[in-house]
Design a protein around this motif. Structure first.
Motif, PDB file in Angstrom:
ATOM      1  N   VAL A  20       0.852  -1.197   0.000  1.00 39.55           N
ATOM      2  CA  VAL A  20       0.000   0.000   0.000  1.00 39.55           C
ATOM      3  C   VAL A  20       0.881   1.237   0.000  1.00 39.55           C
ATOM      4  O   VAL A  20       0.656   2.180  -0.773  1.00 39.55           O
ATOM      5  CB  VAL A  20      -0.962   0.010   1.216  1.00 39.55           C
ATOM      6  CG1 VAL A  20      -1.666   1.360   1.342  1.00 39.55           C
ATOM      7  CG2 VAL A  20      -1.976  -1.121   1.122  1.00 39.55           C
ATOM      8  N   TRP A  21       1.894   1.248   0.863  1.00 39.95           N
ATOM      9  CA  TRP A  21       2.814   2.389   0.953  1.00 39.95           C
ATOM     10  C   TRP A  21       3.451   2.660  -0.410  1.00 39.95           C
ATOM     11  O   TRP A  21       3.448   3.793  -0.889  1.00 39.95           O
ATOM     12  CB  TRP A  21       3.905   2.100   1.992  1.00 39.95           C
ATOM     13  CG  TRP A  21       4.973   3.137   2.025  1.00 39.95           C
ATOM     14  CD1 TRP A  21       4.983   4.277   2.761  1.00 39.95           C
ATOM     15  CD2 TRP A  21       6.182   3.153   1.257  1.00 39.95           C
ATOM     16  NE1 TRP A  21       6.119   5.009   2.497  1.00 39.95           N
ATOM     17  CE2 TRP A  21       6.873   4.336   1.569  1.00 39.95           C
ATOM     18  CE3 TRP A  21       6.750   2.279   0.326  1.00 39.95           C
ATOM     19  CZ2 TRP A  21       8.089   4.674   1.000  1.00 39.95           C
ATOM     20  CZ3 TRP A  21       7.966   2.616  -0.251  1.00 39.95           C
ATOM     21  CH2 TRP A  21       8.626   3.802   0.086  1.00 39.95           C
ATOM     22  N   GLU A  22       4.002   1.623  -1.024  1.00 40.34           N
ATOM     23  CA  GLU A  22       4.734   1.790  -2.282  1.00 40.34           C
ATOM     24  C   GLU A  22       3.841   2.331  -3.392  1.00 40.34           C
ATOM     25  O   GLU A  22       4.218   3.285  -4.088  1.00 40.34           O
ATOM     26  CB  GLU A  22       5.352   0.468  -2.710  1.00 40.34           C
ATOM     27  CG  GLU A  22       6.188   0.584  -3.977  1.00 40.34           C
ATOM     28  CD  GLU A  22       6.906  -0.707  -4.311  1.00 40.34           C
ATOM     29  OE1 GLU A  22       7.875  -0.627  -5.093  1.00 40.34           O
ATOM     30  OE2 GLU A  22       6.520  -1.784  -3.825  1.00 40.34           O
ATOM     31  N   LEU A  30       5.759  12.409  -6.463  1.00 47.64           N
ATOM     32  CA  LEU A  30       6.306  12.451  -7.817  1.00 47.64           C
ATOM     33  C   LEU A  30       7.716  13.029  -7.871  1.00 47.64           C
ATOM     34  O   LEU A  30       8.408  12.885  -8.868  1.00 47.64           O
ATOM     35  CB  LEU A  30       5.361  13.233  -8.732  1.00 47.64           C
ATOM     36  CG  LEU A  30       3.932  12.682  -8.799  1.00 47.64           C
ATOM     37  CD1 LEU A  30       3.061  13.559  -9.675  1.00 47.64           C
ATOM     38  CD2 LEU A  30       3.912  11.234  -9.262  1.00 47.64           C
ATOM     39  N   PHE A  31       8.147  13.653  -6.813  1.00 44.80           N
ATOM     40  CA  PHE A  31       9.490  14.223  -6.744  1.00 44.80           C
ATOM     41  C   PHE A  31      10.549  13.166  -6.453  1.00 44.80           C
ATOM     42  O   PHE A  31      11.746  13.436  -6.560  1.00 44.80           O
ATOM     43  CB  PHE A  31       9.545  15.333  -5.681  1.00 44.80           C
ATOM     44  CG  PHE A  31       9.081  14.875  -4.318  1.00 44.80           C
ATOM     45  CD1 PHE A  31       9.994  14.417  -3.379  1.00 44.80           C
ATOM     46  CD2 PHE A  31       7.731  14.911  -3.974  1.00 44.80           C
ATOM     47  CE1 PHE A  31       9.573  14.000  -2.132  1.00 44.80           C
ATOM     48  CE2 PHE A  31       7.307  14.496  -2.724  1.00 44.80           C
ATOM     49  CZ  PHE A  31       8.227  14.036  -1.802  1.00 44.80           C
ATOM     50  N   LEU A  32      10.142  11.955  -6.080  1.00 42.34           N
ATOM     51  CA  LEU A  32      11.091  10.872  -5.798  1.00 42.34           C
ATOM     52  C   LEU A  32      11.288  10.005  -7.028  1.00 42.34           C
ATOM     53  O   LEU A  32      10.324   9.661  -7.713  1.00 42.34           O
ATOM     54  CB  LEU A  32      10.573   9.989  -4.649  1.00 42.34           C
ATOM     55  CG  LEU A  32      10.469  10.614  -3.280  1.00 42.34           C
ATOM     56  CD1 LEU A  32       9.788   9.641  -2.309  1.00 42.34           C
ATOM     57  CD2 LEU A  32      11.841  11.010  -2.757  1.00 42.34           C
ATOM     58  N   SER A  33      12.522   9.626  -7.271  1.00 45.07           N
ATOM     59  CA  SER A  33      12.805   8.699  -8.372  1.00 45.07           C
ATOM     60  C   SER A  33      12.476   7.276  -7.925  1.00 45.07           C
ATOM     61  O   SER A  33      12.338   7.003  -6.722  1.00 45.07           O
ATOM     62  CB  SER A  33      14.287   8.786  -8.764  1.00 45.07           C
ATOM     63  OG  SER A  33      15.091   8.259  -7.720  1.00 45.07           O
ATOM     64  N   GLU A  36      15.047   6.161  -5.491  1.00 42.45           N
ATOM     65  CA  GLU A  36      14.873   6.713  -4.143  1.00 42.45           C
ATOM     66  C   GLU A  36      13.746   5.994  -3.400  1.00 42.45           C
ATOM     67  O   GLU A  36      13.868   5.707  -2.200  1.00 42.45           O
ATOM     68  CB  GLU A  36      14.584   8.214  -4.216  1.00 42.45           C
ATOM     69  CG  GLU A  36      15.791   9.026  -4.642  1.00 42.45           C
ATOM     70  CD  GLU A  36      15.432  10.457  -4.974  1.00 42.45           C
ATOM     71  OE1 GLU A  36      16.116  11.359  -4.460  1.00 42.45           O
ATOM     72  OE2 GLU A  36      14.469  10.685  -5.737  1.00 42.45           O
ATOM     73  N   ILE A  37      12.672   5.682  -4.107  1.00 43.85           N
ATOM     74  CA  ILE A  37      11.565   4.956  -3.480  1.00 43.85           C
ATOM     75  C   ILE A  37      12.043   3.591  -3.008  1.00 43.85           C
ATOM     76  O   ILE A  37      11.730   3.168  -1.893  1.00 43.85           O
ATOM     77  CB  ILE A  37      10.364   4.835  -4.440  1.00 43.85           C
ATOM     78  CG1 ILE A  37       9.733   6.220  -4.657  1.00 43.85           C
ATOM     79  CG2 ILE A  37       9.331   3.840  -3.903  1.00 43.85           C
ATOM     80  CD1 ILE A  37       8.668   6.285  -5.734  1.00 43.85           C
ATOM     81  N   ASN A 137      17.878  14.617   3.287  1.00 44.61           N
ATOM     82  CA  ASN A 137      17.705  14.716   1.837  1.00 44.61           C
ATOM     83  C   ASN A 137      17.063  16.058   1.487  1.00 44.61           C
ATOM     84  O   ASN A 137      16.354  16.645   2.308  1.00 44.61           O
ATOM     85  CB  ASN A 137      16.827  13.560   1.336  1.00 44.61           C
ATOM     86  CG  ASN A 137      17.478  12.214   1.582  1.00 44.61           C
ATOM     87  OD1 ASN A 137      18.641  12.000   1.264  1.00 44.61           O
ATOM     88  ND2 ASN A 137      16.733  11.297   2.178  1.00 44.61           N
ATOM     89  N   PRO A 138      17.280  16.522   0.259  1.00 39.92           N
ATOM     90  CA  PRO A 138      16.803  17.859  -0.122  1.00 39.92           C
ATOM     91  C   PRO A 138      15.303  17.915  -0.422  1.00 39.92           C
ATOM     92  O   PRO A 138      14.877  18.397  -1.472  1.00 39.92           O
ATOM     93  CB  PRO A 138      17.636  18.167  -1.372  1.00 39.92           C
ATOM     94  CG  PRO A 138      17.860  16.822  -1.989  1.00 39.92           C
ATOM     95  CD  PRO A 138      18.024  15.877  -0.828  1.00 39.92           C
ATOM     96  N   TYR A 139      14.498  17.415   0.501  1.00 33.67           N
ATOM     97  CA  TYR A 139      13.052  17.437   0.350  1.00 33.67           C
ATOM     98  C   TYR A 139      12.458  18.181   1.534  1.00 33.67           C
ATOM     99  O   TYR A 139      12.355  17.641   2.633  1.00 33.67           O
ATOM    100  CB  TYR A 139      12.486  16.012   0.274  1.00 33.67           C
ATOM    101  CG  TYR A 139      13.125  15.209  -0.830  1.00 33.67           C
ATOM    102  CD1 TYR A 139      13.030  15.616  -2.153  1.00 33.67           C
ATOM    103  CD2 TYR A 139      13.849  14.064  -0.543  1.00 33.67           C
ATOM    104  CE1 TYR A 139      13.634  14.900  -3.169  1.00 33.67           C
ATOM    105  CE2 TYR A 139      14.454  13.337  -1.550  1.00 33.67           C
ATOM    106  CZ  TYR A 139      14.336  13.758  -2.860  1.00 33.67           C
ATOM    107  OH  TYR A 139      14.946  13.049  -3.852  1.00 33.67           O
ATOM    108  N   PRO A 140      12.076  19.440   1.320  1.00 34.44           N
ATOM    109  CA  PRO A 140      11.564  20.250   2.417  1.00 34.44           C
ATOM    110  C   PRO A 140      10.351  19.619   3.095  1.00 34.44           C
ATOM    111  O   PRO A 140       9.493  19.018   2.441  1.00 34.44           O
ATOM    112  CB  PRO A 140      11.164  21.559   1.738  1.00 34.44           C
ATOM    113  CG  PRO A 140      11.960  21.595   0.478  1.00 34.44           C
ATOM    114  CD  PRO A 140      12.110  20.168   0.060  1.00 34.44           C
ATOM    115  N   LEU A 141      10.316  19.752   4.396  1.00 33.31           N
ATOM    116  CA  LEU A 141       9.186  19.267   5.185  1.00 33.31           C
ATOM    117  C   LEU A 141       8.401  20.444   5.729  1.00 33.31           C
ATOM    118  O   LEU A 141       8.965  21.473   6.091  1.00 33.31           O
ATOM    119  CB  LEU A 141       9.652  18.411   6.361  1.00 33.31           C
ATOM    120  CG  LEU A 141      10.223  17.042   6.044  1.00 33.31           C
ATOM    121  CD1 LEU A 141      10.649  16.344   7.332  1.00 33.31           C
ATOM    122  CD2 LEU A 141       9.239  16.188   5.271  1.00 33.31           C
TER     123      LEU A 141
END
Length: 154
Positions: A20-22, A30-33, A36-37, A137-141
């Motif tokens: 389910v998560w995947e 969509l910003f993750l390759s 990365e997933i 990682n360069p993903y703002p929270l």
């Protein structure tokens, strides 16, 4: 649909929840390759197994449709099967979390506008932003809070 808190986190259940998560992450992050997933996926079973409170929404056949994890008053994870988003499952889970655990905080990826919009719709507001995620990682929270005095979710 049945929603229940799960104490016995079997390997079979964890594998179903990782699925389910995947599928959800591939639709919403969509910003993750793909690479990365796959890297993040390695840590998901441990996160599911270790979260203090795990709730699972299952269909009539007993297959997981969605799940959430709670630690203290923080929502650590909420994933709804991509093809079921917008049907109120996430909101029902949050209502349980608020009623039973008084959750009032969640962090979302800034690049996931659907998640932000969902949490804002049910009464959460951004109070802090970071340039990186919790793994550096360069993903703002975006850290969001909900007024803990408010009982009902919009």
């Amino acid at each position: 649909m049945e929603i229940m808190e799960v104490e016995n986190r079997t390997q079979d259940l964890i594998e179903k929840l990782v699925s389910v998560w995947e599928h959800t992450v591939k639709e919403t992050h969509l910003f993750l390759s793909d690479k990365e997933i796959e890297q993040i996926k390695q840590y998901v079973p441990q996160a599911i197994a270790g979260v203090p409170h795990l709730f699972v929404a299952k269909n009539e056949d007993g297959n997981p449709l969605a799940f959430m994890g709670i630690d203290g008053q923080k929502l650590e994870m909420l994933f709804v099967a991509a093809d079921l988003r917008g049907r109120g499952i996430g909101k029902k889970l949050i209502q349980i979390a608020v009623k039973n655990y008084c959750i009032n905080e969640v962090a979302v990826n800034e690049q996931n506008p659907l998640a932000r919009a969902f949490y804002e719709h049910i009464g959460f507001e951004v109070y802090k932003r970071t340039d990186e995620d919790e793994q550096g990682n360069p993903y703002p929270l975006l850290y969001m809070k909900r007024d803990s005095l408010r009982e009902n979710i919009r």
